[in-house]
Design an enzyme around this catalytic site. Structure first.
Site, mmCIF file in Angstrom:
data_model
loop_
_atom_site.group_PDB
_atom_site.id
_atom_site.type_symbol
_atom_site.label_atom_id
_atom_site.label_comp_id
_atom_site.label_asym_id
_atom_site.label_seq_id
_atom_site.Cartn_x
_atom_site.Cartn_y
_atom_site.Cartn_z
ATOM 1 N N SER A 1 -8.044 4.015 -12.411
ATOM 2 C CA SER A 1 -7.478 4.774 -13.321
ATOM 3 C C SER A 1 -8.418 5.239 -14.656
ATOM 4 O O SER A 1 -8.182 6.434 -15.516
ATOM 5 C CB SER A 1 -6.139 4.796 -13.667
ATOM 6 O OG SER A 1 -5.063 4.510 -12.689
ATOM 7 N N LYS B 1 7.036 0.038 -12.019
ATOM 8 C CA LYS B 1 7.390 0.488 -12.082
ATOM 9 C C LYS B 1 9.085 1.147 -12.332
ATOM 10 O O LYS B 1 9.247 2.676 -12.923
ATOM 11 C CB LYS B 1 7.187 1.352 -10.182
ATOM 12 C CG LYS B 1 5.453 2.145 -10.992
ATOM 13 C CD LYS B 1 4.938 1.965 -8.980
ATOM 14 C CE LYS B 1 4.083 2.606 -9.083
ATOM 15 N NZ LYS B 1 3.605 3.399 -7.943
ATOM 16 N N ALA C 1 6.832 0.034 3.914
ATOM 17 C CA ALA C 1 7.894 1.071 3.696
ATOM 18 C C ALA C 1 7.627 -0.336 2.559
ATOM 19 O O ALA C 1 8.542 -0.751 1.977
ATOM 20 C CB ALA C 1 9.070 -0.054 4.378
ATOM 21 N N ASN D 1 7.822 0.219 9.796
ATOM 22 C CA ASN D 1 7.542 -0.969 9.532
ATOM 23 C C ASN D 1 7.202 -2.178 10.214
ATOM 24 O O ASN D 1 8.641 -2.591 11.293
ATOM 25 C CB ASN D 1 8.160 -1.145 7.949
ATOM 26 C CG ASN D 1 6.999 -2.360 7.346
ATOM 27 O OD1 ASN D 1 6.773 -1.938 6.833
ATOM 28 N ND2 ASN D 1 7.833 -3.210 6.380
ATOM 29 N N ARG D 2 6.709 -3.145 10.132
ATOM 30 C CA ARG D 2 6.498 -5.088 10.013
ATOM 31 C C ARG D 2 7.904 -5.677 10.098
ATOM 32 O O ARG D 2 7.918 -6.160 10.798
ATOM 33 C CB ARG D 2 5.132 -5.427 10.324
ATOM 34 C CG ARG D 2 4.815 -6.615 10.042
ATOM 35 C CD ARG D 2 3.611 -7.130 9.527
ATOM 36 N NE ARG D 2 4.206 -7.236 8.088
ATOM 37 C CZ ARG D 2 3.190 -8.019 7.368
ATOM 38 N NH1 ARG D 2 1.866 -8.245 7.731
ATOM 39 N NH2 ARG D 2 3.359 -7.670 5.556
ATOM 40 N N THR D 3 7.825 -5.617 8.770
ATOM 41 C CA THR D 3 9.799 -5.968 8.888
ATOM 42 C C THR D 3 10.872 -4.389 8.937
ATOM 43 O O THR D 3 10.169 -3.810 7.332
ATOM 44 C CB THR D 3 9.500 -6.438 6.878
ATOM 45 O OG1 THR D 3 8.149 -7.426 7.174
ATOM 46 C CG2 THR D 3 10.837 -7.692 7.107
ATOM 47 N N LEU E 1 -2.913 6.501 2.798
ATOM 48 C CA LEU E 1 -2.779 6.570 1.664
ATOM 49 C C LEU E 1 -3.614 5.883 1.294
ATOM 50 O O LEU E 1 -4.111 6.041 -0.180
ATOM 51 C CB LEU E 1 -1.243 5.900 1.489
ATOM 52 C CG LEU E 1 -0.292 7.053 0.926
ATOM 53 C CD1 LEU E 1 0.091 8.174 2.012
ATOM 54 C CD2 LEU E 1 0.787 6.620 0.524
HETATM 55 P P1 NAP Z 1 3.633 -2.816 -0.782
HETATM 56 O O1 NAP Z 1 4.921 -1.619 -1.460
HETATM 57 O O2 NAP Z 1 2.717 -4.002 -1.386
HETATM 58 O O3 NAP Z 1 3.933 -2.369 0.873
HETATM 59 C C1 NAP Z 1 2.350 -3.019 2.044
HETATM 60 C C2 NAP Z 1 3.554 -1.969 3.047
HETATM 61 O O4 NAP Z 1 2.512 -2.983 3.257
HETATM 62 C C3 NAP Z 1 4.621 -2.848 3.616
HETATM 63 O O5 NAP Z 1 5.308 -1.552 3.967
HETATM 64 C C4 NAP Z 1 4.013 -4.079 4.271
HETATM 65 O O6 NAP Z 1 4.856 -4.231 5.551
HETATM 66 C C5 NAP Z 1 2.585 -3.460 4.951
HETATM 67 N N1 NAP Z 1 1.568 -4.202 5.555
HETATM 68 C C6 NAP Z 1 1.133 -5.051 5.028
HETATM 69 N N2 NAP Z 1 0.197 -5.813 5.812
HETATM 70 C C7 NAP Z 1 0.396 -5.526 6.837
HETATM 71 C C8 NAP Z 1 0.028 -5.722 7.995
HETATM 72 N N3 NAP Z 1 -1.228 -6.837 8.042
HETATM 73 N N4 NAP Z 1 0.181 -5.106 9.128
HETATM 74 C C9 NAP Z 1 1.355 -4.081 9.345
HETATM 75 N N5 NAP Z 1 1.928 -3.746 7.952
HETATM 76 C C10 NAP Z 1 1.640 -4.469 7.151
HETATM 77 O O7 NAP Z 1 2.420 -1.699 -1.246
HETATM 78 P P2 NAP Z 1 2.702 0.321 -1.378
HETATM 79 O O8 NAP Z 1 2.041 0.307 -3.004
HETATM 80 O O9 NAP Z 1 3.331 0.234 -0.941
HETATM 81 O O10 NAP Z 1 0.810 0.505 -1.716
HETATM 82 C C11 NAP Z 1 -0.271 0.401 0.113
HETATM 83 C C12 NAP Z 1 -0.880 1.423 0.047
HETATM 84 O O11 NAP Z 1 -0.582 2.553 -0.298
HETATM 85 C C13 NAP Z 1 -2.035 0.298 -0.231
HETATM 86 O O12 NAP Z 1 -2.960 -0.255 0.439
HETATM 87 C C14 NAP Z 1 -2.214 0.964 -1.981
HETATM 88 O O13 NAP Z 1 -3.672 1.766 -1.973
HETATM 89 C C15 NAP Z 1 -2.106 2.641 -0.850
HETATM 90 N N6 NAP Z 1 -1.488 3.648 -2.055
HETATM 91 C C16 NAP Z 1 -2.689 4.747 -2.166
HETATM 92 C C17 NAP Z 1 -1.264 5.620 -3.532
HETATM 93 C C18 NAP Z 1 -2.599 6.939 -3.406
HETATM 94 O O14 NAP Z 1 -2.407 8.171 -4.555
HETATM 95 N N7 NAP Z 1 -3.595 6.997 -2.555
HETATM 96 C C19 NAP Z 1 -1.151 5.492 -3.710
HETATM 97 C C20 NAP Z 1 0.336 3.885 -3.789
HETATM 98 C C21 NAP Z 1 -0.272 3.111 -3.346
HETATM 99 P P3 NAP Z 1 5.813 -5.225 5.515
HETATM 100 O O15 NAP Z 1 6.716 -4.749 4.669
HETATM 101 O O16 NAP Z 1 6.144 -6.116 6.908
HETATM 102 O O17 NAP Z 1 5.235 -6.656 4.390
#
Ligand code: NAP
Length: 496
Positions: free
Chosen positions: A244, A291, A354, A376-378, A453
Site C-alpha cells: 500500500s 479490521k 472462507a 473450504n478446507r475447513t 484473489l
Molecule cells: P485468511 O483469512 O487467512 O484465509 C485463508 C483461507 O485460505 C482460508 O479459507 C484457509 O482455509 C485457506 N487455505 C490456506 N491454506 C490452504 C491450503 N493449503 N489448502 C486449502 N485452503 C487453504 O486470509 P484472507 O485474508 O482471506 O486472504 C486470502 C488470500 O486472498 C491471500 O492470498 C490474500 O493475499 C488474498 N487477498 C487478496 C486481496 C486483493 O486485493 N487481491 C485482498 C484480500 C486478500 P482454512 O479455513 O481451512 O484454514
C-alpha cells in the site's frame, strides 16, 4: 536531512556507497567502529577525501565510533576509542558522543578542538526510557543535539517517542524509533522536527528499521513533502510487507499532494487512535488483524462494514472517524466489467476459501443476486461464513457451504447446481502465493470466469490453467488496485 550510515569495512567502499547514494542524501555518518582496524589511521583523512570529491560537494559528515554496549562494533579499548575520536574529530561536521561521556568531562576533552556540533546520544535496545521527553531535554540543555535511539515495543511506546519529539521544540534533537514499531519516526522525521533520519544501503542495515536512501527520498518523498504534510498510514500486524505505501505515495506524488503514507505496526488499536490524534493522521488503511477492532472507534460506517463487520479504510472528517470497506467494490468492479459479456444469465458462483477476503467476495456476489457455494478446507468455517451473512443484509441470498475435499461431487447435490460449470469461480485462499499450488479441483470447459484473489504473482498456476482452457481470467492485482484506487479517492479528498 537524510543521513547515510557508512558501514563498510574499508573507507574506499564507504566512499563508493557515498557517491552512489549522493542523489538521495543530505549528510553521511562514518561508523568508524565497523571499519577494519587497519583503516582507523585514515579516519581523519576520509573527511578530507570527501570534501575534495567534486561529486560529493560539502556533504556534512558525522563521526561515530559506537561501543558494542550501544549496538556498535568497536571491540578495542575505550582509551583507544577516545583517542581516535579526539584525533579525527576536527575534520568532521558533527561528532556523536554517548551521554555518559558528558558526566566526567570526557566529551569536553574529546571535542576540545572541535568547531562543529556535538550529538549527545543515548541508546535503548530493549524498550524506551520511562520519560523520553525529560531525557531529550536533559541531553539538549547545554547546546548539544540530543539524540535518543530507542526500541519501541508497542504503539504506546511509539506514541511516547512522538510526543517527546514534538514537545521538545526548544532544542535540536534526533529521535529514532528502531525496529518495526519505530519505523514511522524514520519516515516522519521532518514532521516530528527531528534533525536527521538515518538510512542504510540495501545490503548493510546499520540499525534495525533503517530504510534505503532511495526509498526515503523517492517512495516517501522526504524532501518534497513539508513539515505539515498530511499523514496517512496502513496499520496491521505484520505490516512491513504491505504494497500500500507504494500505491498511495505514488498517487500523492502524481497529484503533487503534500501528503505521505507510512506503514505502522499496530498491536492495539486504542493506542493507534491516540497516535492518530497526536501526529495527526488524516486517514489509514486497515489490514489483518485490526479490521474488526477499529469499528468501535468510528462514528460512521458504510453498509459493507456493517454487513461484514470488517473495515479496511478510515478517514478523518472534521473531528470524526468514518469507516468504509473498499474490498467489496474492489472485488466486484473487475468482475462486473466481465459479466456483461455473458449471455446465458447463469447466476452461480463458486468461492474457494472462507477467510476474511472470502467474506467480502460472498457478500458482493450475494448482493448482486448470485447463488453462492463456499467450498473450504475447513467446512465449519465455510458454514460459519454462510450463517453470518444469512442473518444480515443479504439474508435473502442462496448460500451454501461445502467441504473443499468434496468438490466437484458436492455441487451436484445443491438444487439448481447440477448441470455444468458455474459462471464464476473465485479462488480466495492463500494457495498460489509465490507461484505454487492450485486449490480448485475442477476441470474448466472455457465458459467460466476464473478470478484468483492472489496477486503475488499476478499469474498464478490457476490463472494459467484457466486461460489455457479458454476461460476469462481476472488476477488479484485488479482487485488490489481497484480497492486501493477507491481508498485513494478518499485519502486525496481528506488532504487538508
Ligand atoms: P485468511 O483469512 O487467512 O484465509 C485463508 C483461507 O485460505 C482460508 O479459507 C484457509 O482455509 C485457506 N487455505 C490456506 N491454506 C490452504 C491450503 N493449503 N489448502 C486449502 N485452503 C487453504 O486470509 P484472507 O485474508 O482471506 O486472504 C486470502 C488470500 O486472498 C491471500 O492470498 C490474500 O493475499 C488474498 N487477498 C487478496 C486481496 C486483493 O486485493 N487481491 C485482498 C484480500 C486478500 P482454512 O479455513 O481451512 O484454514
Amino acid at each position: 536531512m537524510i543521513c547515510l550510515s557508512l558501514t563498510r569495512p574499508t573507507l574506499d567502499q564507504d566512499l563508493t556507497d557515498l557517491v552512489a547514494e549522493r542523489p538521495y542524501i543530505d549528510a553521511a555518518e562514518l561508523r568508524a567502529d565497523l571499519l577494519d582496524p587497519c583503516e582507523l589511521t585514515s579516519v581523519a583523512g576520509f573527511a578530507r577525501r570527501v570534501r575534495s570529491n567534486a561529486a560529493l560537494g560539502q556533504l556534512p559528515l558525522i563521526l561515530t565510533v559506537r561501543r558494542a554496549a550501544d549496538g556498535g562494533g568497536w571491540d578495542g579499548t575505550e582509551r583507544d576509542r577516545r583517542v581516535l575520536l579526539a584525533d579525527a574529530v576536527r575534520d568532521y561536521t558533527f561528532v556523536d558522543l554517548e551521554d555518559d561521556l558528558f558526566a566526567d568531562g570526557s566529551a569536553a576533552s574529546i571535542a576540545a578542538d572541535f568547531s562543529g556540533r556535538v550529538i549527545r546520544s543515548q541508546h535503548y535496545f530493549d524498550g524506551i526510557p520511562a520519560d523520553p521527553t525529560a531525557e531529550l531535554r536533559r541531553m539538549g540543555r547545554d547546546g548539544a543535539i540530543a539524540k535518543l535511539a530507542a526500541m519501541p515495543r508497542s504503539v504506546a511506546d511509539l506514541l511516547a517517542l512522538v510526543r517527546a519529539a514534538r514537545s521538545t521544540t526548544e532544542i535540536d534533537r534526533i529521535v529514532v524509533g528502531m525496529g518495526e514499531h519505530g519505523f514511522p519516526t524514520r519516515v516522519l522525521a521532518r514532521q516530528l522536527g527531528t534533525y536527521v533520519s538515518f538510512v542504510s544501503t540495501g545490503d548493510r542495515q546499520a540499525a534495525p528499521g533503517h530504510c534505503t536512501p532511495r526509498d526515503l527520498a523517492e517512495l516517501y518523498r522526504y524532501h518534497e513533502v513539508s513539515r505539515d504534510a498530511a499523514v496517512f498510514a496502513v496499520i496491521g500486524n505484520p505490516v512491513m510487507h504491505s504494497q500500500s505505501p507504494h500505491y498511495h505515495n505514488r498517487v500523492f506524488a502524481q497529484r503533487k499532494l503534500n501528503a505521505v503514507y507510512v506503514p505502522i505496526h499496530v498491536d492495539h488499536v486504542d493506542a493507534l487512535f491516540e497516535l492518530a490524534d497526536e501526529l495527526p493522521i488524516s486517514g489509514f488503511s486497515v489490514t489483518i488483524p485490526h479490521k474488526q477492532a477499529v469499528i468501535a472507534h468510528l462514528c460512521q460506517v458504510d453498509p459493507a462494514v456493517r454487513a461484514l463487520g470488517a473495515c479496511n479504510t478510515v478517514v478523518r472528517e472534521g473531528n470524526r472517524w468514518v469507516g468504509s470497506n473498499t474490498d467489496v467494490e474492489g472485488f466486484w468492479r473487475p468482475l462486473a466489467a466481465r459479466l456483461g459479456r455473458r449471455a446465458d444469465g447463469d447466476q452461480r458462483a463458486l468461492v474457494i476459501g472462507a477467510g476474511g477476503a472470502a467474506r467480502a467476495v460472498v457478500y458482493a456476489l450475494a448482493r448482486e443476486g448470485f447463488s453462492v457455494v463456499v467450498a473450504n478446507r475447513t467446512v465449519s468455517r465455510a458454514q460459519a461464513l454462510v450463517d453470518d451473512l444469512s442473518s444480515g443484509e443479504v439474508a435473502h441470498a442462496d448460500l451454501h457451504a461445502v467441504a473443499l475435499a468434496d468438490l466437484p461431487t458436492a455441487l451436484g447435490g445443491i438444487p439448481g447446481w447440477g448441470a455444468g460449470s458455474p459462471a464464476v469461480i473465485v479462488q480466495s485462499t492463500s494457495v498460489g502465493m509465490h507461484g505454487n499450488g492450485d486449490p480448485v479441483p475442477l476441470d474448466f470447459d472455457g465458459s467460466e470466469i476464473v478470478y484468483d484473489l492472489v496477486y503475488t504473482p499476478p499469474e498464478t498456476p490457476l490463472i494459467k490453467r484457466a486461460r489455457a482452457a479458454g476461460c476469462i481470467t481476472i488476477s488479484g492485482v485488479e482487485m488490489f488496485e481497484t480497492q486501493a484506487q477507491l481508498q485513494s479517492e478518499r485519502y486525496c479528498a481528506a488532504v487538508p
